[in-house]
Write a protein that holds these residues in place. Structure first.
Motif, PDB file in Angstrom:
ATOM      1  N   PRO A 114     -14.572  20.467 -44.777  1.00 41.45           N
ATOM      2  CA  PRO A 114     -15.945  20.980 -44.861  1.00 41.45           C
ATOM      3  C   PRO A 114     -16.034  22.495 -44.627  1.00 41.45           C
ATOM      4  CG  PRO A 114     -15.907  18.949 -43.605  1.00 41.45           C
ATOM      5  CD  PRO A 114     -14.464  19.339 -43.848  1.00 41.45           C
ATOM      6  N   GLU A 115     -15.050  23.044 -43.930  1.00 47.37           N
ATOM      7  CA  GLU A 115     -15.013  24.491 -43.675  1.00 47.37           C
ATOM      8  C   GLU A 115     -14.410  25.273 -44.837  1.00 47.37           C
ATOM      9  OE1 GLU A 115     -13.541  22.217 -41.551  1.00 47.37           O
ATOM     10  OE2 GLU A 115     -15.255  22.068 -40.230  1.00 47.37           O
ATOM     11  N   GLY A 116     -13.935  24.580 -45.870  1.00 43.84           N
ATOM     12  CA  GLY A 116     -13.363  25.250 -47.040  1.00 43.84           C
ATOM     13  C   GLY A 116     -11.883  25.537 -46.927  1.00 43.84           C
ATOM     14  N   LEU A 117     -11.179  24.838 -46.032  1.00 45.37           N
ATOM     15  CA  LEU A 117      -9.746  25.050 -45.816  1.00 45.37           C
ATOM     16  C   LEU A 117      -8.982  23.791 -46.223  1.00 45.37           C
ATOM     17  CD1 LEU A 117     -10.093  26.660 -42.273  1.00 45.37           C
ATOM     18  CD2 LEU A 117     -10.089  27.820 -44.496  1.00 45.37           C
ATOM     19  N   TRP A 118      -7.670  23.819 -46.036  1.00 46.17           N
ATOM     20  CA  TRP A 118      -6.827  22.653 -46.304  1.00 46.17           C
ATOM     21  C   TRP A 118      -5.897  22.430 -45.131  1.00 46.17           C
ATOM     22  CZ3 TRP A 118      -8.410  26.039 -49.944  1.00 46.17           C
ATOM     23  CH2 TRP A 118      -9.084  25.505 -51.043  1.00 46.17           C
ATOM     24  N   ASN A 119      -5.712  21.167 -44.770  1.00 41.71           N
ATOM     25  CA  ASN A 119      -4.813  20.797 -43.680  1.00 41.71           C
ATOM     26  C   ASN A 119      -3.400  20.573 -44.206  1.00 41.71           C
ATOM     27  OD1 ASN A 119      -6.985  20.816 -41.940  1.00 41.71           O
ATOM     28  ND2 ASN A 119      -7.345  18.636 -42.129  1.00 41.71           N
ATOM     29  N   THR A 120      -2.444  20.582 -43.274  1.00 43.93           N
ATOM     30  CA  THR A 120      -1.060  20.317 -43.639  1.00 43.93           C
ATOM     31  C   THR A 120      -0.874  18.857 -44.019  1.00 43.93           C
ATOM     32  OG1 THR A 120      -0.375  22.016 -42.082  1.00 43.93           O
ATOM     33  CG2 THR A 120       1.314  20.503 -42.829  1.00 43.93           C
ATOM     34  N   TRP A 121      -1.427  17.982 -43.204  1.00 47.71           N
ATOM     35  CA  TRP A 121      -1.328  16.539 -43.426  1.00 47.71           C
ATOM     36  C   TRP A 121      -2.723  15.992 -43.639  1.00 47.71           C
ATOM     37  CZ3 TRP A 121       3.501  15.502 -44.287  1.00 47.71           C
ATOM     38  CH2 TRP A 121       4.475  16.240 -43.650  1.00 47.71           C
ATOM     39  N   HIS A 122      -2.814  14.746 -43.981  1.00 50.35           N
ATOM     40  CA  HIS A 122      -4.109  14.130 -44.248  1.00 50.35           C
ATOM     41  C   HIS A 122      -4.504  13.191 -43.117  1.00 50.35           C
ATOM     42  CE1 HIS A 122      -3.808  15.957 -48.097  1.00 50.35           C
ATOM     43  NE2 HIS A 122      -2.679  15.340 -48.332  1.00 50.35           N
ATOM     44  N   SER A 123      -4.302  13.643 -41.892  1.00 47.05           N
ATOM     45  CA  SER A 123      -4.688  12.844 -40.740  1.00 47.05           C
ATOM     46  C   SER A 123      -5.874  13.509 -40.043  1.00 47.05           C
ATOM     47  CB  SER A 123      -3.520  12.684 -39.768  1.00 47.05           C
ATOM     48  OG  SER A 123      -3.163  13.928 -39.231  1.00 47.05           O
ATOM     49  N   SER A 124      -6.624  12.728 -39.305  1.00 53.36           N
ATOM     50  CA  SER A 124      -7.840  13.239 -38.690  1.00 53.36           C
ATOM     51  C   SER A 124      -7.586  14.279 -37.602  1.00 53.36           C
ATOM     52  CB  SER A 124      -8.651  12.086 -38.112  1.00 53.36           C
ATOM     53  OG  SER A 124      -7.895  11.418 -37.118  1.00 53.36           O
ATOM     54  N   ASP A 125      -6.386  14.288 -37.022  1.00 50.42           N
ATOM     55  CA  ASP A 125      -6.111  15.227 -35.935  1.00 50.42           C
ATOM     56  C   ASP A 125      -5.383  16.489 -36.397  1.00 50.42           C
ATOM     57  OD1 ASP A 125      -3.776  13.867 -36.519  1.00 50.42           O
ATOM     58  OD2 ASP A 125      -3.121  13.754 -34.430  1.00 50.42           O
ATOM     59  N   ASP A 126      -5.206  16.640 -37.682  1.00 53.09           N
ATOM     60  CA  ASP A 126      -4.509  17.811 -38.201  1.00 53.09           C
ATOM     61  C   ASP A 126      -5.473  18.989 -38.298  1.00 53.09           C
ATOM     62  OD1 ASP A 126      -2.336  19.225 -39.194  1.00 53.09           O
ATOM     63  OD2 ASP A 126      -2.879  18.780 -41.258  1.00 53.09           O
TER      64      ASP A 126
END
Length: 70
Positions: free
Chosen positions: A15-27
């Motif tokens: 939602p902030e316009g970024l991308w996480n390393t993994w697709h887990s909720s704590d990443d």
């Protein structure tokens, strides 16, 4: 192919316009992942993806590093 890449990028963008390393909720977003996504999206000219938040976030990291290293 571009349509699938666009859907992937939009589906995994936070939602902030970024991308996480993994697709887990704590990443959390990582600079290298965000930078790679921005570069790839720009290079492929994928439509409808707002890169401004990611660019701003990356620039703020560089600014923070400049402040702490000098």
């Amino acid at each position: 192919m571009r349509a699938a890449a666009t859907r992937y990028a939009l589906r995994h963008q936070t939602p902030e316009g970024l991308w996480n390393t993994w697709h887990s909720s704590d990443d959390i977003p990582a600079p290298d992942v965000v930078a790679h996504m921005v570069a790839g999206i720009q290079a492929a000219a994928l439509p409808g993806i707002d890169l401004a938040p990611a660019r701003t976030w990356l620039a703020s990291l560089a600014t923070d590093t400049d402040r702490t290293s000098g």
